[in-house]
Design an enzyme around this catalytic site. Sequence first.
Site, mmCIF file in Angstrom:
data_model
loop_
_atom_site.group_PDB
_atom_site.id
_atom_site.type_symbol
_atom_site.label_atom_id
_atom_site.label_comp_id
_atom_site.label_asym_id
_atom_site.label_seq_id
_atom_site.Cartn_x
_atom_site.Cartn_y
_atom_site.Cartn_z
ATOM 1 N N LYS A 1 1.748 -3.430 8.853
ATOM 2 C CA LYS A 1 2.915 -2.539 8.837
ATOM 3 C C LYS A 1 4.122 -3.324 9.350
ATOM 4 O O LYS A 1 4.140 -3.807 10.483
ATOM 5 C CB LYS A 1 2.653 -1.305 9.697
ATOM 6 C CG LYS A 1 3.763 -0.274 9.617
ATOM 7 C CD LYS A 1 3.314 1.116 10.059
ATOM 8 C CE LYS A 1 2.998 1.202 11.523
ATOM 9 N NZ LYS A 1 2.798 2.617 11.945
ATOM 10 N N ASP B 1 4.144 13.425 16.187
ATOM 11 C CA ASP B 1 4.419 13.254 14.754
ATOM 12 C C ASP B 1 3.134 13.378 13.942
ATOM 13 O O ASP B 1 2.876 12.590 13.035
ATOM 14 C CB ASP B 1 5.086 11.900 14.498
ATOM 15 C CG ASP B 1 5.799 11.853 13.141
ATOM 16 O OD1 ASP B 1 6.121 12.941 12.610
ATOM 17 O OD2 ASP B 1 6.019 10.757 12.623
ATOM 18 N N LEU C 1 0.820 -1.227 0.000
ATOM 19 C CA LEU C 1 0.000 0.000 0.000
ATOM 20 C C LEU C 1 0.840 1.257 0.000
ATOM 21 O O LEU C 1 0.413 2.311 -0.462
ATOM 22 C CB LEU C 1 -0.926 0.009 1.228
ATOM 23 C CG LEU C 1 -1.945 -1.121 1.330
ATOM 24 C CD1 LEU C 1 -2.680 -1.056 2.652
ATOM 25 C CD2 LEU C 1 -2.926 -1.056 0.165
ATOM 26 N N PRO D 1 7.420 -0.631 5.163
ATOM 27 C CA PRO D 1 6.336 -0.806 4.183
ATOM 28 C C PRO D 1 5.030 -1.233 4.851
ATOM 29 O O PRO D 1 5.024 -1.831 5.925
ATOM 30 C CB PRO D 1 6.869 -1.912 3.267
ATOM 31 C CG PRO D 1 7.831 -2.674 4.114
ATOM 32 C CD PRO D 1 8.458 -1.671 5.041
ATOM 33 N N VAL D 2 3.917 -0.909 4.186
ATOM 34 C CA VAL D 2 2.586 -1.280 4.645
ATOM 35 C C VAL D 2 1.920 -2.093 3.545
ATOM 36 O O VAL D 2 1.928 -1.690 2.376
ATOM 37 C CB VAL D 2 1.732 -0.040 4.977
ATOM 38 C CG1 VAL D 2 0.351 -0.460 5.477
ATOM 39 C CG2 VAL D 2 2.427 0.827 6.019
#
Length: 847
Positions: free
Chosen positions: A558, A655, A536, A543-544
């Site tokens: 994730k 964040d 994704l 990475p997801v």
Amino acid sequence: MAASPALFALLACLCGALAMAVAASDTLKQGESLTVSATLVSSPAGVFEAGFYAPDPKQPARLYLCIWYRGIQPRTVAWVANRANAATGPSPSLTLTAAGELRVLDGAARDDGAPLLWSSNTTTRAAPRGGYSAVILDTGSFQVRDVDGTEIWDSFWHPSDTMLSGMRISVNAQGKGPAERMLFTSWASETDPSPGRYALGLDPVNPNQAYIWRDGNVPVWRSGQWTGLNFVGIPYRPLYVYGYKQGNDQTLGTYFTYTATNTSLQRFVVTPDGKDVCYMVKKATQEWETVWMQPLNECEYYATCGSNAICTVVQDRKAKCTCLKGFQPKSPDQWNAGNRSQGCVRNPPLGCQVNQTGDGFLSIQNVKWPDFSYWVSGVTDEIGCMNSCQQNCSCGAYVYMTTLTGCLHWGSELIDVYQFQTGGYALNLKLPASELRERHTIWKIATVVSAVVLFLLIVCLFLWWKRGRNIKDAVHTSWRSRRSSTRSQQSAGMQDITNSIPFDDETEDGKSHELKVLSLDRIKAATSNFSESNKLGEGGFGPVYLGILPGGEEVAVKRLCKNSGQGLEEFKNEVILIAKLQHRNLVRLLGCCIQGEEKILVYEYMPNKSLDAFIFNSEKQGLLDWRMRFDIIEGIARGLLYLHRDSRLRIVHRDLKASNILLDTDMNPKISDFGMARIFGGDENQFNTNRVVGTFGYMSPEYAMEGIFSVKSDVYSFGVLILEIITGKRAVSFHGQQDSLNIAGYAWRQWNEDKCEELIDPSIRSSCSVRQVMRCIHIALLCVQDHAQDRPDIPAVILMLSNDSSALAMPRPPTLMLRGRATDSSKSSDEKSHSIGTISMTQLHGR
């Protein structure tokens, strides 16, 4: 002992007086009179009071029928009836006649010989069925009404020196009879309400701007043309914030009014010395505070430099007069001697004036447009506006604004031109070809010099890059030697993570939420062994992937990347925190996997991915209209409210950014990525850390430079996020624009110069609520102020967003983030920057 009749009479009188005080009336009925011993109190809040009052303590016998603010000391008068004729008799009165006329008499109403000091001049027949009544409202309006409640007369139609919320400045207040100026006329002095020398109003010939006149017809100050957001002569004060707007009525014509958008009392007053002053009550002290004032410097006074000259402010608010380009002093001797009021004349003449061609235009920035503009109909773009001015030899300048003023032209005399240091608007001045050629030559020289400087800069950058490559090779060798020891430390922490995971918790609805620990084989099966086709995206964590569990449930997986800037501590932090936090605007953690070196988190799947995939994508920006963007802003704020106040833990996210806002099927926002989050104790307000982590452009100044973070750090990031949602541009994409480092500095400059509409994403500009967008920009600027104590907390922000009539403070300029001084200087040799995909993370370690 029996009470005496006298005592009973005294008690009866006292009780009667007390009853009258408690049940103070707001209405004067037909046939009743108001004397010096009584007042009318507005209903229902009792904001205003009407009665007889002596403004001059040295002359207590000189009484006026006044309306004043109730409960504010010293007494502040908003309206006076008998300004020209003070009552000096022993018992003046106000009465309402059978014809609906208010009369102030210098004596009792029953005294037929009492002199008439003032009347409302209401001309109407006697009203049947109960007659007329006069009532005072909480707006400060004193009205005469008939039995049906229709206004026959209103004090707002006949102002004194004060403009209140709801009043109109128009050429003809009631829309009856010939056009005549409706004026706000100053008092003669601070204690004498008789009409003074100064008055504020609209010119019947040019009702698009306000003037202050002296002695009836001598202009002293001019607001400049109304642009839809403010007057061009007041660029640093966006008056739409105060609810100002322009209207047009078939009978009134053009008018201006304002509706107070805050809960504080507010008034505009023409002072005895000829200034227009805005006052607002401080809630803490119930005292009047001056918000702004005009005129303040010499350039703000009308035509200080005469015609065809431009005025700039130098030291001590003094004026510096300069002839516009293409003009010279009309009287050089007087000009050199300091008398510059006669202005300047053209030299050389325009080409059209001497049967030549080639006239062009010079754009002068940051100015108050001249007086005596006229609107040109039938022009739909700037080229048409320029051409029509060029073809008209009598046209000396033009401006064109698509959504505001349209096409405006000026004649040969340009009067009252004021150039600001910042703010204002551009004016296109017509010049002969000879004057423009000189300017083109200067630009050619500047271009050559710039090219040389650019070439030298490229050479320097190449040499610096080559040196950096050598340093990088040495650092890489050292890093590889430490990598093996880091892996062993991470493996030792795996059991600690497993022991810390809360497997069962409650949601905000009180329902049980179970966090599952999944095997690596199950994760691989769900993601087709982490297939690229299931990927994704990728962030700072790694990475997801899209995963499908055996029951058909779609999830987002994730996976911690081995070379990620984040590691064991962030993974542990996110698992522990997000498993305890359950809110409709926070992404839901379903499970995790810890096996070998693999660290994996499993979330609910968000089909619309992250917010940045929409607002920063030119093909998808139009899919998010303003209504959806505003709902997203509100949803993020509610999520932050839960983190900061309503959850059992008090969390600072640290964040917050567009890529960490996920969107579900219905485009509801959910805050994600809690790897950087920190828990606050109940009595803790801020932390200090030696490890500053976050994303460039979103970090608050105190966090980026000093390592201090608090809930106000998230407020700063939220303000940046609001600006990104409105503009459709990344926070750091403004670097280099007008010397502003980031979106906060750029937005402040546009807001301060009243060019906020230029900030709005073009894909929503035509369909959005400009007023609501402007308010959101204002709120964002409050959130990105340099000092944490100046920023509102999230509950206050939610109140501002949900209540568009609440007061908004004036934001302070984000000086620490302008021109890049603070951020650039904060970098040291100990700083490490990581860039993974489109995500940037900065870690600053204490020296």
